[in-house]
Design a protein around this motif. Structure first.
Motif, mmCIF file in Angstrom:
data_model
loop_
_atom_site.group_PDB
_atom_site.id
_atom_site.type_symbol
_atom_site.label_atom_id
_atom_site.label_comp_id
_atom_site.label_asym_id
_atom_site.label_seq_id
_atom_site.Cartn_x
_atom_site.Cartn_y
_atom_site.Cartn_z
ATOM 1 N N LYS A 70 6.288 4.937 0.427
ATOM 2 C CA LYS A 70 6.229 5.821 1.585
ATOM 3 C C LYS A 70 6.547 7.239 1.125
ATOM 4 O O LYS A 70 7.703 7.647 1.065
ATOM 5 C CB LYS A 70 7.203 5.352 2.665
ATOM 6 N N ARG B 180 0.834 -1.194 0.000
ATOM 7 C CA ARG B 180 0.000 0.000 0.000
ATOM 8 C C ARG B 180 0.877 1.255 0.000
ATOM 9 O O ARG B 180 1.930 1.282 0.631
ATOM 10 C CB ARG B 180 -0.901 0.017 1.230
ATOM 11 N N THR B 181 0.406 2.272 -0.693
ATOM 12 C CA THR B 181 1.099 3.549 -0.698
ATOM 13 C C THR B 181 0.582 4.416 0.442
ATOM 14 O O THR B 181 -0.625 4.554 0.617
ATOM 15 C CB THR B 181 0.881 4.282 -2.032
ATOM 16 N N THR B 182 1.483 4.978 1.216
ATOM 17 C CA THR B 182 1.107 5.885 2.297
ATOM 18 C C THR B 182 1.700 7.264 2.019
ATOM 19 O O THR B 182 2.739 7.388 1.381
ATOM 20 C CB THR B 182 1.610 5.379 3.657
ATOM 21 N N THR C 236 2.679 10.879 4.021
ATOM 22 C CA THR C 236 2.861 11.622 5.261
ATOM 23 C C THR C 236 3.020 13.099 4.928
ATOM 24 O O THR C 236 3.826 13.452 4.064
ATOM 25 C CB THR C 236 4.109 11.131 6.020
#
Length: 359
Positions: free
Chosen positions: A106, A47-49, A51
Motif C-alpha cells: 500500500k 497486489r500493489t496499490t 494512492t
C-alpha cells in the motif's frame, strides 16, 4: 532451505495491525467480507496499490546530532522493494497501516513534490544545505517508472543549483544519468547505492523486489565512470546472514572505481524486530537463535538500541570484529569513507512564479 510456508515475492511474512498508538482493535461487524478469506482462502497474489497524496510541504527537517543531513525529501511512502529489515517500516504504523505487508503493498506517491520543493526554495529566508533523498523510502523503487517524481525533483535541484544526495538500492538511478552527470560537474550531487550481499538467492529473500546485487554493482561502476561522486553502503550487515560478503563487496566496488565505502549494522526499531524474527523463522530457522543472540550482543542486550550515536556504532566483541574486518578490507582495496563536499554557493533562488532570479 527456505520454509514451504514462505510468502513468495514479499519481504514481510505478515501484516499485523500496529499497536503502539493505542488504536482500538478492529472488530468484525458481520459484513460478508469478514468471512471471505475463511471461505475462499487467502488471496492468490498480493497486489500493489498506489494512492496519490497532496501534502502542503515536501521538505522534512531533523535535528538529530548523529545524522549528517538536516533536511530530506521523500517522493513516496512505503516501498515495494520489500526489504524485511527496512527501518522505515514503522512509519506506516502512524497511519494505522501494517509495517509488514501494507508497507510494501500500500504505497503513496506525492505528484506535487517538485512544485512544493520549488515553492520552498523560493522563500526569502530559505538557506540551502544538501537535501537528502532516499532517507526513508527508496526514490527509485518500481513506481518511479510511472511517476518520475524523483526525476522532477532533480530537475528543480539542477535548475536552482541546489545540492542533493541520493541513497538507493536500485539501478534505476541510471535513468537519470543525464541529470546526475550535469549536477556532478557543478558539485551538486553524490549517490550511494546499498549492497547487502552478492548472493541473488539471499537477496531475493531479504529484498524481494529490489534489483539484484549484480545490477547494483554495475550501476555503481557506471556512476563512478561518469564522474559522479559514488559511495557503496554495505547496509545492513546482518550477523551470520550477510556478513560473509563484507570483504568481497569491498573488493568488487573498489575494482569498479567507487571512491567511498561504509557499513551499517542491522537495526530493528519498533515493529521491525518482530517482522525480522518472523522472517528468520521462515527462511533460516536453523540459525535464527544465533543471529538474534549476536544482534542483542551488539545492541546492549536488546533487539535495538535507539540511542543517539550508539544506534549506528554498535559495541561488544562481535561489533569490534566486524569493524576490524571492514577496515582491513578497505585498506587492502585502497578504499576509505569520503565525505563528499557539495557546493551550496551556486544556489539560485527561484521566483514563486517559476522564473529564476537573475541578480
Amino acid at each position: 532451505m527456505a520454509s514451504q510456508s514462505a510468502l513468495r515475492g514479499r519481504g514481510a511474512q505478515s501484516g499485523a495491525v500496529p499497536q503502539r498508538f493505542g488504536l482500538a482493535d478492529r472488530q468484525a461487524d458481520g459484513d460478508w467480507r469478514d468471512a471471505m478469506e475463511a471461505l475462499d482462502g487467502p488471496p492468490v497474489k498480493l497486489r500493489t496499490t498506489v494512492t496519490e497524496e497532496h501534502p502542503k510541504t515536501i521538505l522534512s527537517f531533523n535535528q538529530s546530532p548523529d545524522i549528517a543531513f538536516d533536511r530530506s525529501v521523500n517522493a513516496y511512502r512505503g516501498c515495494e522493494h520489500g526489504c524485511v529489515y527496512c527501518f522505515a517500516r514503522p512509519t506506516h504504523a502512524f497511519h494505522d497501516l501494517s509495517p509488514g505487508l501494507d508497507f510494501e503493498t500500500k504505497l503513496f506517491a506525492k505528484p506535487d513534490a517538485a512544485r512544493l520543493l520549488r515553492e520552498t526554495l523560493a522563500r526569502p529566508k530559505y538557506v540551502p544545505r544538501p537535501i537528502a533523498m532516499g532517507t526513508n523510502t527508496d526514490p527509485y523503487q518500481p513506481i518511479e517508472n510511472r511517476y518520475r517524481i524523483t526525476r522532477a525533483l532533480l530537475e528543480v535541484c539542477l535548475e536552482t543549483r541546489h545540492p542533493v544526495t541520493i541513497t538507493t538500492k536500485s539501478d534505476r538511478v541510471l535513468r537519470d544519468l543525464d541529470l546526475l552527470t550535469r549536477m556532478a560537474r557543478l558539485r551538486l550531487v553524490a549517490v550511494a547505492i546499498s549492497v547487502t550481499s552478492l548472493d541473488p538467492v539471499l537477496s531475493g529473500r531479504l529484498e524481494p523486489r529490489a534489483p539484484s546485487p549484480a545490477k547494483r554493482l554495475a550501476a555503481l561502476g557506471r556512476l563512478a565512470e561518469a564522474g559522479i561522486p559514488t559511495h557503496c553502503s554495505i547496509s545492513p550487515v546482518i550477523p551470520a546472514i550477510t556478513d560473509e560478503f563484507l570483504e568481497q563487496i569491498i573488493a568488487r566496488v573498489a575494482a569498479l572505481g567507487v571512491q567511498s565505502c561504509g557499513w551499517i549494522p542491522l537495526r530493528l526499531p519498533h515493529e521491525v524486530a518482530p517482522l525480522f524474527r518472523e522472517w528468520l523463522a521462515v527462511h533460516y530457522p536453523d540459525r535464527a537463535g544465533k543471529v538474534m543472540s549476536i544482534v542483542r550482543s551488539i545492541r546492549n542486550g536488546r533487539d535495538n538500541d535507539p540511542g543517539y550515536f550508539t544506534r549506528f556504532k554498535p559495541g561488544g566483541v562481535w561489533a569490534d570484529l566486524l569493524r576490524a574486518r571492514f577496515r582491513l578490507a578497505c585498506r587492502r582495496a585502497g578504499l576509505q569513507r569520503i565525505s563528499f563536499e557539495l557546493d551550496c554557493a551556486r544556489f539560485r533562488r527561484p521566483e514563486r512564479n517559476g522564473q529564476m532570479i537573475l541578480l
